[in-house]
Design a protein around this motif. Structure first.
Motif, PDB file in Angstrom:
ATOM      1  N   PHE A  49      38.015  25.029 -22.836  1.00 14.03           N
ATOM      2  CA  PHE A  49      38.923  26.005 -22.669  1.00 14.03           C
ATOM      3  C   PHE A  49      38.637  27.468 -22.075  1.00 14.03           C
ATOM      4  N   PHE A  50      37.429  28.005 -22.839  1.00 10.05           N
ATOM      5  CA  PHE A  50      36.977  29.157 -22.300  1.00 10.05           C
ATOM      6  C   PHE A  50      36.339  29.094 -20.919  1.00 10.05           C
ATOM      7  N   ALA A  51      35.566  28.005 -20.784  1.00  6.55           N
ATOM      8  CA  ALA A  51      34.708  27.993 -19.460  1.00  6.55           C
ATOM      9  C   ALA A  51      35.981  27.789 -18.587  1.00  6.55           C
ATOM     10  N   THR A  52      36.990  27.051 -18.771  1.00  4.70           N
ATOM     11  CA  THR A  52      37.926  26.997 -17.694  1.00  4.70           C
ATOM     12  C   THR A  52      38.546  28.319 -17.095  1.00  4.70           C
ATOM     13  N   THR A  53      38.794  29.637 -18.265  1.00  8.80           N
ATOM     14  CA  THR A  53      39.111  30.428 -17.730  1.00  8.80           C
ATOM     15  C   THR A  53      38.364  31.249 -16.803  1.00  8.80           C
ATOM     16  N   LEU A  54      36.971  30.729 -16.683  1.00 10.45           N
ATOM     17  CA  LEU A  54      36.089  31.247 -15.694  1.00 10.45           C
ATOM     18  C   LEU A  54      35.590  30.706 -14.559  1.00 10.45           C
ATOM     19  N   THR A  55      36.446  29.548 -14.364  1.00 16.89           N
ATOM     20  CA  THR A  55      36.365  28.681 -13.200  1.00 16.89           C
ATOM     21  C   THR A  55      36.427  29.213 -11.812  1.00 16.89           C
ATOM     22  N   THR A  56      37.472  30.174 -11.501  1.00 18.30           N
ATOM     23  CA  THR A  56      37.493  31.048 -10.430  1.00 18.30           C
ATOM     24  C   THR A  56      36.549  31.928 -10.107  1.00 18.30           C
ATOM     25  N   ARG A  57      35.858  32.524 -11.159  1.00 19.22           N
ATOM     26  CA  ARG A  57      34.854  33.601 -10.952  1.00 19.22           C
ATOM     27  C   ARG A  57      33.565  32.641 -10.603  1.00 19.22           C
ATOM     28  N   MET A  58      33.399  31.446 -11.143  1.00 16.65           N
ATOM     29  CA  MET A  58      32.473  30.616 -10.972  1.00 16.65           C
ATOM     30  C   MET A  58      32.357  30.144  -9.534  1.00 16.65           C
ATOM     31  N   ARG A  59      33.402  29.891  -8.845  1.00 20.04           N
ATOM     32  CA  ARG A  59      33.558  29.238  -7.530  1.00 20.04           C
ATOM     33  C   ARG A  59      33.095  30.810  -6.770  1.00 20.04           C
ATOM     34  N   LEU A  60      33.560  31.765  -6.985  1.00 20.59           N
ATOM     35  CA  LEU A  60      33.036  33.146  -6.244  1.00 20.59           C
ATOM     36  C   LEU A  60      31.660  33.260  -6.470  1.00 20.59           C
ATOM     37  N   LEU A  61      31.081  33.001  -7.442  1.00 21.25           N
ATOM     38  CA  LEU A  61      29.658  33.159  -7.729  1.00 21.25           C
ATOM     39  C   LEU A  61      28.813  32.249  -6.625  1.00 21.25           C
ATOM     40  N   GLU A  62      29.429  30.982  -6.463  1.00 16.37           N
ATOM     41  CA  GLU A  62      28.792  29.948  -5.358  1.00 16.37           C
ATOM     42  C   GLU A  62      28.526  30.693  -3.944  1.00 16.37           C
ATOM     43  N   MET A  63      29.479  31.778  -3.795  1.00 15.61           N
ATOM     44  CA  MET A  63      29.453  32.276  -2.506  1.00 15.61           C
ATOM     45  C   MET A  63      28.178  33.504  -2.540  1.00 15.61           C
ATOM     46  N   GLY A  64      27.636  33.758  -3.712  1.00 17.58           N
ATOM     47  CA  GLY A  64      26.658  34.689  -3.679  1.00 17.58           C
ATOM     48  C   GLY A  64      27.099  35.871  -4.525  1.00 17.58           C
ATOM     49  N   ASP A  65      26.103  36.517  -4.889  1.00 20.51           N
ATOM     50  CA  ASP A  65      26.548  37.611  -5.862  1.00 20.51           C
ATOM     51  C   ASP A  65      27.045  38.635  -5.236  1.00 20.51           C
ATOM     52  N   ASP A  66      26.514  39.006  -4.078  1.00 19.05           N
ATOM     53  CA  ASP A  66      27.196  40.246  -3.048  1.00 19.05           C
ATOM     54  C   ASP A  66      28.472  40.136  -2.974  1.00 19.05           C
ATOM     55  N   ALA A  67      28.931  38.839  -2.465  1.00 18.24           N
ATOM     56  CA  ALA A  67      30.199  38.464  -2.282  1.00 18.24           C
ATOM     57  C   ALA A  67      31.113  38.695  -3.506  1.00 18.24           C
ATOM     58  N   ALA A  68      30.825  37.856  -4.533  1.00 15.71           N
ATOM     59  CA  ALA A  68      31.132  37.924  -5.765  1.00 15.71           C
ATOM     60  C   ALA A  68      31.527  39.279  -6.144  1.00 15.71           C
ATOM     61  N   ASN A  69      30.433  40.161  -6.159  1.00 14.70           N
ATOM     62  CA  ASN A  69      30.613  41.738  -6.690  1.00 14.70           C
ATOM     63  C   ASN A  69      31.692  42.443  -5.763  1.00 14.70           C
ATOM     64  N   ALA A  70      31.765  42.031  -4.455  1.00 20.50           N
ATOM     65  CA  ALA A  70      32.665  42.585  -3.670  1.00 20.50           C
ATOM     66  C   ALA A  70      34.153  42.372  -3.623  1.00 20.50           C
ATOM     67  N   LEU A  71      34.284  41.106  -4.294  1.00 29.39           N
ATOM     68  CA  LEU A  71      35.589  40.527  -4.672  1.00 29.39           C
ATOM     69  C   LEU A  71      35.977  40.866  -6.241  1.00 29.39           C
ATOM     70  N   GLY A  72      35.380  41.814  -6.878  1.00 32.68           N
ATOM     71  CA  GLY A  72      35.555  42.436  -8.131  1.00 32.68           C
ATOM     72  C   GLY A  72      35.052  41.399  -9.281  1.00 32.68           C
ATOM     73  N   VAL A  73      34.081  40.468  -9.116  1.00 30.38           N
ATOM     74  CA  VAL A  73      33.468  39.765  -9.982  1.00 30.38           C
ATOM     75  C   VAL A  73      32.424  40.341 -10.459  1.00 30.38           C
ATOM     76  N   ALA A  74      32.056  40.863 -11.765  1.00 29.29           N
ATOM     77  CA  ALA A  74      30.806  40.988 -12.390  1.00 29.29           C
ATOM     78  C   ALA A  74      29.908  39.880 -12.376  1.00 29.29           C
ATOM     79  N   ALA A  75      29.202  39.767 -11.358  1.00 35.61           N
ATOM     80  CA  ALA A  75      28.155  38.514 -11.234  1.00 35.61           C
ATOM     81  C   ALA A  75      27.472  38.358 -12.679  1.00 35.61           C
ATOM     82  N   GLU A  76      26.532  39.215 -12.884  1.00 35.44           N
ATOM     83  CA  GLU A  76      25.627  39.011 -13.966  1.00 35.44           C
ATOM     84  C   GLU A  76      26.248  38.568 -15.097  1.00 35.44           C
ATOM     85  N   ARG A  77      27.375  39.331 -15.830  1.00 36.27           N
ATOM     86  CA  ARG A  77      27.921  39.232 -16.774  1.00 36.27           C
ATOM     87  C   ARG A  77      28.689  37.880 -16.698  1.00 36.27           C
TER      88      ARG A  77
END
Length: 336
Positions: A211-239
């Motif tokens: 259940f906890f991992a499911t709440t992070l699904t969207t962020r996980m998909r954004l990370l697949e685009m690369g850390d720079d893209a994820a950070n630009a979209l408001g996702v703290a990549a490393e955290r």
């Protein structure tokens, strides 16, 4: 563009794949419930499940066979989702807890616990969790260079796994005969003797973690685009990566605590689910169902191939998984 909306190549194929996996799981479950040294007819099985049949049949079905089937599906789903998390983060089909060494770390924790504290189930569960998290932290720290790259994480993980394997072997040789036998049996990966009392705590940890991992699904998909893209979209990549890794390790450790280190399900389930459903990215439902189907099938084979003798389920998954790994390595080498 929202990656969640472009996840699938063929929506119909995705739905049909999920339905097919559910049907296969259901069919194998019914066969496993009714077969064995005591074969049951459909009416006897139904009566036992309803609690209205003879007491010995109710015991065999609800207290022996049903918890084993339930835990096989639950643990298989956990491994499939754990493999999905790591393959997504590392962006490599070889990225799984088996290859990176987190299974080995959990097993190290179990061996230490058996030698120091004996074989109490909840002590073993705690040891598996601590060992898995500890090995994951070590791999992460050694692989970190202003961020974590997939290939470096795999190489470091393989190295740590090799060292932990050597450590495990040394501890088994040095331990007493009773402790060594207990640890070796655990290390084979087995669902023999699983009960509701042993399985429910691990299942609860697994369901909460999923259940906890499911709440992070969207962020996980954004990370697949690369850390720079994820950070630009408001996702703290490393955290986000750390939270996902913690979820993946917790799932692996829960499986190890319940049944020992079951190999190759986490490696194979995401990729097989991806091909079956025709998806760009593997989804948790598809990987979970595929993992449940694979482990349930492997456990059924472990009980029937050499009946009345039963193999540890880990022996079956290693045998099948070894063939899959060779095929995957050949396929990846051709793409280089």
């Amino acid at each position: 563009m929202n990656p969640a909306k472009t996840m699938y190549h063929k929506p119909n194929q995705y739905r049909l794949g999920l339905i097919g996996l559910i049907l296969v799981c259901s069919t194998i479950s019914i066969i496993a419930l009714s077969s064995g040294q005591l074969t049951l007819s459909a009416s006897q099985l139904l009566q036992a499940l309803m609690g209205s049949g003879p007491e010995y049949l109710v015991t065999v079905v609800t207290q022996w066979r049903l918890p084993r089937i339930f835990m096989a599906m639950t643990l298989g789903a956990a491994l499939g989702i754990s493999g999905t998390i790591f393959q997504s983060l590392i962006r490599n089909p070889l990225g799984s807890p088996d290859v990176i060494g987190f299974n080995t770390g959990s097993y190290t924790g179990v061996i230490v616990t058996i030698i120091l504290f004996g074989g109490h189930y909840f002590h073993l569960a705690a040891g598996a969790l601590i060992g898995g998290i500890g090995s994951a932290a070590l791999v992460y720290l050694l692989a970190y260079r202003q961020g974590v790259q997939g290939f470096r994480l795999i190489i470091v993980g393989i190295a740590i796994s090799a060292m932990l394997t050597a450590l495990n072997t040394w501890m088994l040789i040095s331990a007493s005969l009773e402790s060594a036998m207990s640890a070796a049996l655990w290390g084979a990966g087995t669902l023999n003797g699983i009960t509701w009392n042993k399985g429910i705590p691990a299942a609860m940890v697994i369901f909460i973690t999923i259940f906890f991992a499911t709440t992070l699904t969207t962020r996980m998909r954004l990370l697949e685009m690369g850390d720079d893209a994820a950070n630009a979209l408001g996702v703290a990549a490393e955290r986000t990566r750390l939270w996902l890794m913690l979820a993946g390790v917790a799932l692996t450790a829960a499986v190890t605590a319940a049944a020992g280190p079951v190999s190759f399900i986490a490696l194979a389930a995401p990729q097989l689910a991806k091909r079956l459903t025709g998806s760009h990215s593997v989804t948790f439902p598809a990987a979970g169902l595929m993992g449940a189907t694979l482990l349930l099938t492997a456990d059924f084979l472990s009980q029937t191939l050499f009946a009345p003798n039963q193999l540890p389920v880990g022996v079956v998954t290693v045998s099948i998984g070894g063939i899959y790994l060779v095929w995957l390595l050949l396929r990846e080498s051709k793409s280089l």
